[in-house]
Write a protein that holds these residues in place. Sequence first.
Motif, PDB file in Angstrom:
ATOM      1  N   GLU A 193     -12.346   5.114   5.690  1.00 50.46           N
ATOM      2  CA  GLU A 193     -11.246   4.524   4.942  1.00 50.46           C
ATOM      3  C   GLU A 193     -11.774   3.996   3.613  1.00 50.46           C
ATOM      4  O   GLU A 193     -12.995   3.904   3.407  1.00 50.46           O
ATOM      5  N   CYS A 194     -10.857   3.678   2.720  1.00 46.56           N
ATOM      6  CA  CYS A 194     -11.248   3.070   1.457  1.00 46.56           C
ATOM      7  C   CYS A 194     -10.238   1.996   1.082  1.00 46.56           C
ATOM      8  O   CYS A 194      -9.072   2.051   1.487  1.00 46.56           O
ATOM      9  N   GLU A 195     -10.706   1.018   0.334  1.00 47.62           N
ATOM     10  CA  GLU A 195      -9.814  -0.010  -0.185  1.00 47.62           C
ATOM     11  C   GLU A 195      -9.608   0.247  -1.666  1.00 47.62           C
ATOM     12  O   GLU A 195     -10.580   0.457  -2.408  1.00 47.62           O
ATOM     13  N   GLU A 214      -5.545  13.008  -3.300  1.00 47.78           N
ATOM     14  CA  GLU A 214      -4.216  12.570  -3.720  1.00 47.78           C
ATOM     15  C   GLU A 214      -4.186  11.062  -3.929  1.00 47.78           C
ATOM     16  O   GLU A 214      -3.152  10.419  -3.752  1.00 47.78           O
ATOM     17  N   LEU A 215      -5.315  10.509  -4.322  1.00 46.40           N
ATOM     18  CA  LEU A 215      -5.364   9.094  -4.665  1.00 46.40           C
ATOM     19  C   LEU A 215      -4.370   8.832  -5.788  1.00 46.40           C
ATOM     20  O   LEU A 215      -4.324   9.577  -6.767  1.00 46.40           O
ATOM     21  N   PRO A 216      -3.561   7.778  -5.681  1.00 44.40           N
ATOM     22  CA  PRO A 216      -2.541   7.517  -6.702  1.00 44.40           C
ATOM     23  C   PRO A 216      -3.144   7.349  -8.092  1.00 44.40           C
ATOM     24  O   PRO A 216      -4.250   6.803  -8.242  1.00 44.40           O
ATOM     25  N   ALA A 217      -2.446   7.807  -9.104  1.00 42.55           N
ATOM     26  CA  ALA A 217      -2.903   7.664 -10.488  1.00 42.55           C
ATOM     27  C   ALA A 217      -3.075   6.175 -10.810  1.00 42.55           C
ATOM     28  O   ALA A 217      -2.225   5.350 -10.462  1.00 42.55           O
ATOM     29  N   GLY A 218      -4.154   5.850 -11.489  1.00 38.75           N
ATOM     30  CA  GLY A 218      -4.399   4.471 -11.886  1.00 38.75           C
ATOM     31  C   GLY A 218      -5.011   3.609 -10.799  1.00 38.75           C
ATOM     32  O   GLY A 218      -5.367   2.455 -11.046  1.00 38.75           O
ATOM     33  N   ALA A 219      -5.136   4.133  -9.577  1.00 39.48           N
ATOM     34  CA  ALA A 219      -5.742   3.358  -8.494  1.00 39.48           C
ATOM     35  C   ALA A 219      -7.254   3.280  -8.698  1.00 39.48           C
ATOM     36  O   ALA A 219      -7.885   4.243  -9.104  1.00 39.48           O
ATOM     37  N   ILE A 220      -7.816   2.128  -8.400  1.00 32.10           N
ATOM     38  CA  ILE A 220      -9.250   1.911  -8.515  1.00 32.10           C
ATOM     39  C   ILE A 220      -9.823   1.699  -7.116  1.00 32.10           C
ATOM     40  O   ILE A 220      -9.361   0.819  -6.374  1.00 32.10           O
ATOM     41  N   VAL A 221     -10.806   2.488  -6.744  1.00 24.88           N
ATOM     42  CA  VAL A 221     -11.453   2.348  -5.433  1.00 24.88           C
ATOM     43  C   VAL A 221     -12.458   1.208  -5.512  1.00 24.88           C
ATOM     44  O   VAL A 221     -13.440   1.289  -6.263  1.00 24.88           O
TER      45      VAL A 221
END
Length: 311
Positions: free
Chosen positions: A149-151, A175-182
């Motif tokens: 998993e990732c936060e 498919e990580l949302p645009a603008g999301a930072i892991v």
Amino acid sequence: MNVCYALPPVRGKLTHAAPLAPLVWFKSGGAAEWLFEPADADDLATFLYALDPAVPVMGLGLGSNMIVRDGGVPGVVVRLGKAFAGVEQLDATTLRCGGGASGILVSSKARDAGIAGVEFLRSIPGTVGGFVRMNGGAYGRETKDILIECEVVLRSGERRTLQLADLGYTYRHSELPAGAIVVSATFRGRPGDPAAIQVEMDRIAAAREESQPLRSKTGGSTFKNPEGHKAWALIDAAGCRGLRRGDAQVSEKHCNFLLNLGNASSADIEALGEDVRAKVKAQSGVGLEWEIQRVGRFAEGAVEERIGVEK
């Protein structure tokens, strides 16, 4: 760059018109309108929540697989520093890694803990955030093979935990949302002997040193491998090994790498990549897809059609 919006207060570091060329491997390109280095995940979440939703946000890791265009990057570039570079062992085979942790650090911590299956990260010049976003991989393994998993902090400022199945992984894509930072990721390997793990890491490092132009200003693997093909072989067959455009060159050592021989602009590098794509298409009929991320704006007065850039 014109600033027409107010920025929320931060506890980390916020820099206007921050040069990005020193932060990316190609050593070319323009500035970030704003560069934000958050103090921690709460600082990042609070900032994004309060930031005007119209302002674009982009994450930056080691900048090893990226072309920053010469006109710079509008909005906010988020760079995760030491506060996000920790690696914590959760159990015998599981590590929780900060989004800013490097592949070398993660694989070394795994070795010390007797966790095998993570060695391939030793060969990828990037950070955990980039691995998660791009399903980074090498030597037969990919991030999806070890990710639990990732936060992430979404562009809205919401913090969310995403499971492996939520990311929709395919080859070098999520498919990580645009603008999301892991901000962190949990990886699971398998029990292993630290000495044997080190041997595998050494093998990978030696193979990479022998085959790739590691001591040059480069951007890593330029194009994705098309189904049933190796990108480097198609490029070689099209006569592109050593091809140049100004100070930008196709590596003679590994022709799926582009090099900045000195003072190449990002426009030179990107246009050379498009030259390669055109020659490969003409020779083999195969359309190469960029693996390198190309971000930002063209320099003022630059014409996309003139340099042949794929839209």
